[in-house]
Design an enzyme around this catalytic site. Structure first.
Site, PDB file in Angstrom:
ATOM      1  N   GLU A   1      66.520   1.987  36.702  1.00 11.99           N
ATOM      2  CA  GLU A   1      66.815   3.419  36.618  1.00 11.99           C
ATOM      3  C   GLU A   1      65.555   4.197  37.011  1.00 11.99           C
ATOM      4  O   GLU A   1      64.437   3.714  36.915  1.00 11.99           O
ATOM      5  CB  GLU A   1      67.345   3.838  35.257  1.00 11.99           C
TER       6      GLU A   1
ATOM      7  N   ASP B   1      67.009  10.926  71.141  1.00 15.37           N
ATOM      8  CA  ASP B   1      65.997  11.778  70.515  1.00 15.37           C
ATOM      9  C   ASP B   1      64.691  11.002  70.549  1.00 15.37           C
ATOM     10  O   ASP B   1      64.599   9.902  69.988  1.00 15.37           O
ATOM     11  CB  ASP B   1      66.393  12.115  69.076  1.00 15.37           C
TER      12      ASP B   1
ATOM     13  N   ASP C   1      66.993  11.672  62.891  1.00 15.28           N
ATOM     14  CA  ASP C   1      66.880  11.355  64.318  1.00 15.28           C
ATOM     15  C   ASP C   1      68.238  11.076  64.959  1.00 15.28           C
ATOM     16  O   ASP C   1      68.527  11.548  66.072  1.00 15.28           O
ATOM     17  CB  ASP C   1      65.949  10.158  64.499  1.00 15.28           C
TER      18      ASP C   1
END
Length: 467
Positions: free
Chosen positions: A175, A292, A429
């Site tokens: 956690e 990109d 991206d």
């Protein structure tokens, strides 16, 4: 042969269950995402297994801890190894939570030591913790190489100061911890070059700890996301019922490990509206690549197939690689379609350091069919918001579909969000590449390799079709 009495059957079954409960580590077989998480430990000092609820994240983290503490690595293990006893901490939010999760997974329930992942034969002395019934403070574990490993159970509510001082080989956070506690835990492993790993469902949203793994790229860090679809113990027909039971605002976090982004999410669209199984593309559909450019952040590319008759765009392939030169990227992308046009962003006109050729020209010379100009709409505009709106409208109206196996694309889709009204320019991206492609759909063309040949000429010879 004498038939066993009911009580004898019950006793036999109880004995078998007791034996099985003491073979949990030996019987552990990771799912692919869990195996990827273990494997990443060989090359990454910090790891996050970000997963939904009840998918096996704590069991995975506990199995790794048990392997290191005992040295009983299985034949399939490809992660980090220690050939000596280790010093370690394992922690949860509170004493109660640590006892009921981390301690239970490793040692078994209170009163039943050896029924967890650490085999009973390996367990040594244990010291009880003060103030929390059933909680163990520390335990020794026999290591296969000889000697004793030492494991101490910690809690986040002890505060950062109680996490100081020790030198450790590994720390396991089950956690999500506060950022200052995580930093102290990581510091405990500095001198040993040890490991730190976290297993949690990101219900706290884009917290400082989550952002460290998702937004701050580092070769020392690995983020593995495990969704409900990756958990083989949950039948497919049960997944929809489980999803429906969660509150809408927690559904993506509890089922797919997606940080709760709230109103900041750019594409608030259910993945089920986008994902489709991969299929062979009809030859008359037109294709377009979009890229990109990147270096320290990934170079990303997508391939779009457009069914113009129905006006549905299918995202059929994606690519995301960091720190490689244009020739490497081009070699990987050219098989998508040797003549397929490629859309590219405004920085494609930039020259490489030292006065080199513009990026778009380097990709063109490496064999990609780059468009003549940067990505823009038909009227010449390049508005980011207009591109995002076009994508969102296609998603909401069923006119953008994504092949379901493209995990990298869906990962960015889930995290793509705004902060203070502005698009967060990190881990985006593939989203950018998709937007460039949508802006340039008019340039898509059919794949010549898939089209039927033209009719034979009068002389009987078949001419090659050139488009």
């Amino acid at each position: 042969m004498r038939r066993l009495r009911p009580r004898e059957v019950e006793a036999l079954l109880a004995d078998l269950a007791a034996v099985e409960s003491r073979r949990r580590l030996e019987d552990y077989r990771p799912y692919p995402k869990q195996a990827a998480f273990h494997r990443a430990g060989a090359s990454h000092r910090e790891r996050l297994l970000r997963a939904g609820n009840q998918l096996g994240k704590t069991w995975c983290g506990g199995a790794e801890a048990a392997y290191h503490l005992t040295g009983l690595y299985p034949d399939w293990w490809r992660g980090r190894r220690w050939a000596r006893p280790v010093m370690a901490w394992a922690a949860g939010h509170t004493g109660e939570a640590t006892r009921d999760t981390v301690q239970r997974v490793l040692l078994g329930r209170p009163g039943s030591p050896g029924t967890g992942l650490i085999p009973a034969a390996a367990l040594g002395s244990a010291m009880a913790a003060r103030g929390q019934g059933g909680l163990v403070d520390r335990v020794t574990v026999a290591h296969a190489a000889g000697g004793q490993s030492v494991l101490k159970f910690k809690t986040y509510d002890q505060g950062r100061e109680r996490w100081q001082g020790e030198t450790l080989d590994f720390v396991w956070f089950d956690e999500e911890p506060p950022a200052d506690v995580y930093s102290e835990g990581l510091t405990r492993t500095n001198a040993t070059g040890g490991l730190v790993w976290l297993t949690f469902t990101p219900l706290l949203g884009m917290s400082e700890v989550v952002r460290r793994f998702l937004m701050e790229h580092s070769p020392d860090r690995a983020d593995i996301c495990m969704t409900i679809e990756d958990a083989a113990h949950i039948p497919p027909d049960a997944r929809a019922r489980i999803l429906a039971a969660y509150p809408p605002h927690e559904r993506e976090a509890r089922a797919r490990g997606v940080p709760a982004l709230g109103s900041g999410r750019i594409f608030p669209v259910a993945e089920s509206l986008l994902a489709v199984a991969a299929f062979p593309l009809p030859p008359h559909w037109v294709l377009l690549g979009a890229i990109d450019f990147g270096w320290d952040h990934p170079t990303a590319a997508v391939r779009l197939a457009w069914d113009r008759d129905a006006d549905i765009v299918y995202l059929t392939a994606c690519y995301r690689v960091v720190e490689a030169v244009p020739a490497i990227h081009a070699a990987a992308l050219k098989p998508w379609g040797p003549a397929m046009p490629w859309a590219w962003p405004h920085d494609g006109v930039n020259r490489s350091p030292g006065g080199g050729k513009p990026l778009a020209q380097q990709y063109r010379e490496a064999g990609l069919n780059m468009l003549a100009d940067r990505a823009a709409f038909a009227d010449g505009s390049t508005s980011v918001e207009a591109g995002l709106m076009e994508l969102l409208q296609r998603m909401q109206t069923g006119r953008l579909k994504v092949f379901a196996h493209l995990a990298d694309w869906f990962e960015e889709f889930r995290l793509y969000h705004r902060k203070d009204g502005r698009v967060v320019k990190q881990a985006d991206d593939l989203m950018d590449a998709t937007r460039y492609g949508i802006m340039c759909l008019r340039h898509a063309r059919a794949d010549e390799r898939l089209l039927p040949p033209p009719p034979a000429s009068e002389g009987g010879a078949s001419d090659s079709w050139m488009g």
